[in-house]
Design a protein around this motif. Structure first.
Motif, PDB file in Angstrom:
ATOM      1  N   GLY A 157       0.769  -1.239   0.000  1.00 36.16           N
ATOM      2  CA  GLY A 157       0.000   0.000   0.000  1.00 36.16           C
ATOM      3  C   GLY A 157       0.797   1.285   0.000  1.00 36.16           C
ATOM      4  N   TRP A 158       1.764   1.400   0.918  1.00 40.29           N
ATOM      5  CA  TRP A 158       2.474   2.671   1.041  1.00 40.29           C
ATOM      6  C   TRP A 158       3.414   2.923  -0.128  1.00 40.29           C
ATOM      7  CZ3 TRP A 158       2.074   6.523   4.763  1.00 40.29           C
ATOM      8  CH2 TRP A 158       1.111   6.275   5.742  1.00 40.29           C
ATOM      9  N   ALA A 159       3.826   1.859  -0.802  1.00 44.57           N
ATOM     10  CA  ALA A 159       4.690   2.025  -1.969  1.00 44.57           C
ATOM     11  C   ALA A 159       3.884   2.144  -3.256  1.00 44.57           C
ATOM     12  CB  ALA A 159       5.661   0.845  -2.075  1.00 44.57           C
ATOM     13  N   SER A 160       2.613   1.738  -3.210  1.00 47.23           N
ATOM     14  CA  SER A 160       1.786   1.748  -4.418  1.00 47.23           C
ATOM     15  C   SER A 160       0.874   2.965  -4.508  1.00 47.23           C
ATOM     16  CB  SER A 160       0.922   0.478  -4.474  1.00 47.23           C
ATOM     17  OG  SER A 160       1.731  -0.669  -4.508  1.00 47.23           O
ATOM     18  N   VAL A 161       0.398   3.443  -3.363  1.00 51.28           N
ATOM     19  CA  VAL A 161      -0.520   4.589  -3.358  1.00 51.28           C
ATOM     20  C   VAL A 161       0.291   5.877  -3.422  1.00 51.28           C
ATOM     21  CG1 VAL A 161      -2.315   5.799  -2.086  1.00 51.28           C
ATOM     22  CG2 VAL A 161      -2.219   3.294  -2.030  1.00 51.28           C
ATOM     23  N   ARG A 162      -0.121   6.747  -4.328  1.00 58.59           N
ATOM     24  CA  ARG A 162       0.551   8.041  -4.469  1.00 58.59           C
ATOM     25  C   ARG A 162      -0.355   9.162  -3.976  1.00 58.59           C
ATOM     26  NH1 ARG A 162       5.038   8.042  -8.101  1.00 58.59           N
ATOM     27  NH2 ARG A 162       5.422   5.951  -8.923  1.00 58.59           N
ATOM     28  N   TYR A 163       0.229  10.090  -3.239  1.00 56.46           N
ATOM     29  CA  TYR A 163      -0.470  11.296  -2.798  1.00 56.46           C
ATOM     30  C   TYR A 163       0.059  12.463  -3.625  1.00 56.46           C
ATOM     31  CZ  TYR A 163      -1.743  15.309   0.124  1.00 56.46           C
ATOM     32  OH  TYR A 163      -2.228  16.522   0.572  1.00 56.46           O
ATOM     33  N   ARG A 164      -0.827  13.024  -4.446  1.00 58.07           N
ATOM     34  CA  ARG A 164      -0.461  14.121  -5.345  1.00 58.07           C
ATOM     35  C   ARG A 164       0.799  13.794  -6.152  1.00 58.07           C
ATOM     36  NH1 ARG A 164      -3.895  18.196  -4.330  1.00 58.07           N
ATOM     37  NH2 ARG A 164      -4.731  18.482  -2.240  1.00 58.07           N
ATOM     38  N   GLY A 165       0.867  12.549  -6.638  1.00 58.59           N
ATOM     39  CA  GLY A 165       1.946  12.160  -7.549  1.00 58.59           C
ATOM     40  C   GLY A 165       3.134  11.512  -6.887  1.00 58.59           C
ATOM     41  N   GLN A 166       3.279  11.621  -5.552  1.00 62.40           N
ATOM     42  CA  GLN A 166       4.421  11.020  -4.868  1.00 62.40           C
ATOM     43  C   GLN A 166       3.975   9.834  -4.029  1.00 62.40           C
ATOM     44  OE1 GLN A 166       7.546  13.383  -3.026  1.00 62.40           O
ATOM     45  NE2 GLN A 166       6.545  15.253  -3.699  1.00 62.40           N
ATOM     46  N   LYS A 167       4.816   8.784  -3.970  1.00 61.20           N
ATOM     47  CA  LYS A 167       4.474   7.620  -3.163  1.00 61.20           C
ATOM     48  C   LYS A 167       4.325   8.015  -1.698  1.00 61.20           C
ATOM     49  CE  LYS A 167       7.076   4.449  -6.137  1.00 61.20           C
ATOM     50  NZ  LYS A 167       8.237   3.543  -6.203  1.00 61.20           N
ATOM     51  N   LEU A 168       3.333   7.403  -1.049  1.00 62.59           N
ATOM     52  CA  LEU A 168       3.118   7.700   0.366  1.00 62.59           C
ATOM     53  C   LEU A 168       4.337   7.354   1.213  1.00 62.59           C
ATOM     54  CD1 LEU A 168      -0.570   6.569   1.039  1.00 62.59           C
ATOM     55  CD2 LEU A 168       0.344   8.891   1.111  1.00 62.59           C
ATOM     56  N   VAL A 169       5.094   6.335   0.793  1.00 65.36           N
ATOM     57  CA  VAL A 169       6.266   5.943   1.567  1.00 65.36           C
ATOM     58  C   VAL A 169       7.272   7.095   1.657  1.00 65.36           C
ATOM     59  CG1 VAL A 169       7.619   4.964  -0.335  1.00 65.36           C
ATOM     60  CG2 VAL A 169       7.878   4.034   1.979  1.00 65.36           C
ATOM     61  N   GLN A 170       7.286   7.993   0.651  1.00 64.18           N
ATOM     62  CA  GLN A 170       8.191   9.144   0.695  1.00 64.18           C
ATOM     63  C   GLN A 170       7.783  10.114   1.802  1.00 64.18           C
ATOM     64  OE1 GLN A 170       7.802   9.484  -3.892  1.00 64.18           O
ATOM     65  NE2 GLN A 170       9.680  10.536  -3.403  1.00 64.18           N
ATOM     66  N   TYR A 171       6.473  10.188   2.073  1.00 70.83           N
ATOM     67  CA  TYR A 171       6.015  11.068   3.156  1.00 70.83           C
ATOM     68  C   TYR A 171       6.372  10.475   4.518  1.00 70.83           C
ATOM     69  CZ  TYR A 171       3.514  13.698  -0.373  1.00 70.83           C
ATOM     70  OH  TYR A 171       3.208  14.476  -1.474  1.00 70.83           O
ATOM     71  N   LYS A 172       6.409   9.128   4.596  1.00 71.78           N
ATOM     72  CA  LYS A 172       6.895   8.493   5.825  1.00 71.78           C
ATOM     73  C   LYS A 172       8.354   8.879   6.073  1.00 71.78           C
ATOM     74  CE  LYS A 172       4.272   4.221   6.643  1.00 71.78           C
ATOM     75  NZ  LYS A 172       4.388   2.766   6.808  1.00 71.78           N
ATOM     76  N   THR A 173       9.133   8.808   5.006  1.00 72.21           N
ATOM     77  CA  THR A 173      10.549   9.165   5.127  1.00 72.21           C
ATOM     78  C   THR A 173      10.707  10.614   5.563  1.00 72.21           C
ATOM     79  OG1 THR A 173      11.063   7.591   3.354  1.00 72.21           O
ATOM     80  CG2 THR A 173      12.745   9.223   3.901  1.00 72.21           C
ATOM     81  N   THR A 174       9.912  11.498   4.959  1.00 73.02           N
ATOM     82  CA  THR A 174       9.965  12.916   5.332  1.00 73.02           C
ATOM     83  C   THR A 174       9.617  13.097   6.800  1.00 73.02           C
ATOM     84  OG1 THR A 174       9.356  13.573   3.087  1.00 73.02           O
ATOM     85  CG2 THR A 174       9.026  15.205   4.831  1.00 73.02           C
ATOM     86  N   TRP A 175       8.606  12.360   7.260  1.00 72.52           N
ATOM     87  CA  TRP A 175       8.202  12.456   8.667  1.00 72.52           C
ATOM     88  C   TRP A 175       9.363  12.047   9.580  1.00 72.52           C
ATOM     89  CZ3 TRP A 175       7.896   9.947  13.214  1.00 72.52           C
ATOM     90  CH2 TRP A 175       7.025  10.439  14.175  1.00 72.52           C
ATOM     91  N   LEU A 176      10.009  10.926   9.245  1.00 73.02           N
ATOM     92  CA  LEU A 176      11.118  10.459  10.075  1.00 73.02           C
ATOM     93  C   LEU A 176      12.286  11.436  10.051  1.00 73.02           C
ATOM     94  CD1 LEU A 176      11.144   6.622   9.376  1.00 73.02           C
ATOM     95  CD2 LEU A 176      10.741   7.743  11.564  1.00 73.02           C
ATOM     96  N   HIS A 177      12.608  11.986   8.866  1.00 73.84           N
ATOM     97  CA  HIS A 177      13.687  12.972   8.779  1.00 73.84           C
ATOM     98  C   HIS A 177      13.395  14.171   9.677  1.00 73.84           C
ATOM     99  CE1 HIS A 177      16.444  11.300   5.940  1.00 73.84           C
ATOM    100  NE2 HIS A 177      15.538  11.172   4.964  1.00 73.84           N
TER     101      HIS A 177
END
Length: 454
Positions: A115-135
């Protein structure tokens, strides 16, 4: 504005093996209260609710998408972190549940949806937002906490991506991503006010409504409006910076003798719509700025980033609330102007944003349960002599605020085959140019800052 689920939707909880990684709301709250941000939050603890609460994503219609084996699925992100599938209205508790359901429709043998690697939020994978949160909140965390799903993309999807790359080898850089986003944006078709009837709790609050003319409801516009070109320039600039909805206030003066509302200054809200904690502080700062400049609050603006610049049912109710607040307790009349800006709607004429001033007429007394009537407001636009340092400073504050935002517009990408996003914003702002032609050189510094934000 943020989406709300329709009444009594079908909720789908089965997400296959991956859905077990999603926390319930209670577990998530317990985890936050016991550990705090300073403690390590596991991958399963970073849910859509966490990202919403911390302002990395915002609720919205059609902001989520899955592309799988040539099929596209579009979803709405709701305020509670759940996902509503646009095609059926089904509600899913997590990205994994939605992705698994959609992929099984195409390939019944699928066990899980990544799910997190397949679903995109406004064009970007959700997993990238997880990474941003952790950073941002746990910079010392092991990035494998969020990257392991990213490596688990389906082999079929990888093949499809290779084929797409081959097909688009001669496409301009960034153009393919923009066009994909354009196709997956859900088109909201406006309805006529006369079709609404009595309020219905089951009706989607994000339904867009066409504006009526004052003459169509046998009325005259009860006030005149003059808007400064610098107001439009700053507002349009703000709305261009992000793919998420933005909001701001309008300052000016109301002359009871001439019945003229003059809008002299825009005050962008440098906050996320979902961030209620900082909203009050931002609003207080704007109130102080209004007072210091001897201005009154005379209206508000917000954006529909990729949709028509027409009010939704929710916007109509918000506008009505603002009008009642500004009227005050003495029952004296003071208008409140609403403005909607649509910067990236592909139905716009050319590169210029569509800017729609509107007002709401209360429903007839004999039909108190009807919606208010949204009407177009005729406005005189006044060209300022020059771009003030006040406006320029506000623009730079906005650049700084959105610099690290995951939903920042990529100005190097293409808006259409011959126009970059940078060309788009420059062209739109030129429609609000002051008389002093030196403004273009002044804005080049702002544009250079935008170019360096990626």
């Amino acid at each position: 504005m943020g989406s709300e689920p329709p009444s009594s939707p079908q909720v789908v909880e089965d997400g296959g093996e991956e859905d077990e990684e999603e926390l319930s709301g209670g577990e998530e709250a317990d985890l936050r209260s016991s550990s705090g941000r300073g403690s390590l939050l596991t991958r399963r603890g970073i849910t859509l609710r966490v990202l919403l609460k911390d302002g990395l994503v915002e609720p919205g219609d059609g902001v989520l998408a899955i592309h799988y084996l040539g099929k596209n699925f579009v979803g709405d992100l709701l305020n509670d972190g759940k996902i509503r599938w646009v095609e059926t209205g089904q509600i899913f508790n997590s990205p994994s549940a939605w992705a698994t359901h959609c992929k099984r429709l195409v390939n019944p043998a699928k066990k899980s949806g990544c799910g997190w690697a397949s679903v995109r939020y406004r064009g970007q994978k959700l997993v990238q937002y997880k990474t941003t949160w952790l950073h941002k909140y746990q910079p010392s965390a092991d990035m494998s906490l969020v990257s392991e799903e990213d490596d688990d993309e389906d082999e079929e999807e990888g093949k499809a991506a290779v084929q797409a790359d081959e097909k688009n080898k001669n496409t301009k850089p960034g153009l393919h991503d923009v066009m994909v986003s354009r196709r997956t944006d859900r088109e909201r078709i406006p309805v006529r006010y006369c079709t609404l009837g009595t309020r219905d709790a089951a009706r989607d609050p994000h339904t867009l409504v066409e504006l009526s003319a004052f003459s169509a409801i046998n009325r005259f516009q009860p006030f005149n409006v003059a808007v400064s070109s610098n107001v439009l320039l700053l507002m349009d600039f703000h709305c261009h910076l992000t793919t998420s909805e933005v909001v701001g206030y309008l300052g000016g003066r109301w002359d009871t003798n001439t019945q003229l509302l003059t809008v002299l200054r825009a005050f962008p809200c440098r906050t996320r719509l979902a961030d209620r904690e900082s909203a009050s502080a931002v609003e207080e700062e704007i109130c102080q700025n209004l007072f210091m400049r001897g201005l009154s609050l005379v209206g508000w603006y917000h954006s529909h980033p990729r949709g028509p610049a027409l009010p939704s049912l929710q916007d109509i109710d918000s506008q009505m609330d603002h009008q009642l607040r500004l009227q005050g307790s003495n029952n004296g009349f003071q208008p409140c102007l609403g403005i909607i800006c649509g910067p990236y709607y592909h139905g716009n004429q050319g590169v210029a944003s569509t800017i729609t001033p509107f007002w709401v007429v209360p429903p007839p007394e004999q039909r108190p349960n009807d919606y208010g009537i949204p009407v177009a407001v005729e406005v005189t636009y006044v060209q300022d002599n020059f771009l003030t340092s006040d406006v320029l400073n506000e623009m730079m504050l906005l650049v700084d605020y959105y610099r690290a935002a995951p939903d920042l517009v990529q100005f190097g990408q293409y808006w259409c085959p011959d126009t970059t996003m940078m060309d788009k914003i420059k062209g739109s702002l030129s429609c609000h140019a002051p008389k002093d032609q030196a403004y273009s050189q002044i804005l080049e510094h702002v544009y250079s800052q935008l170019s360096n934000m990626h």
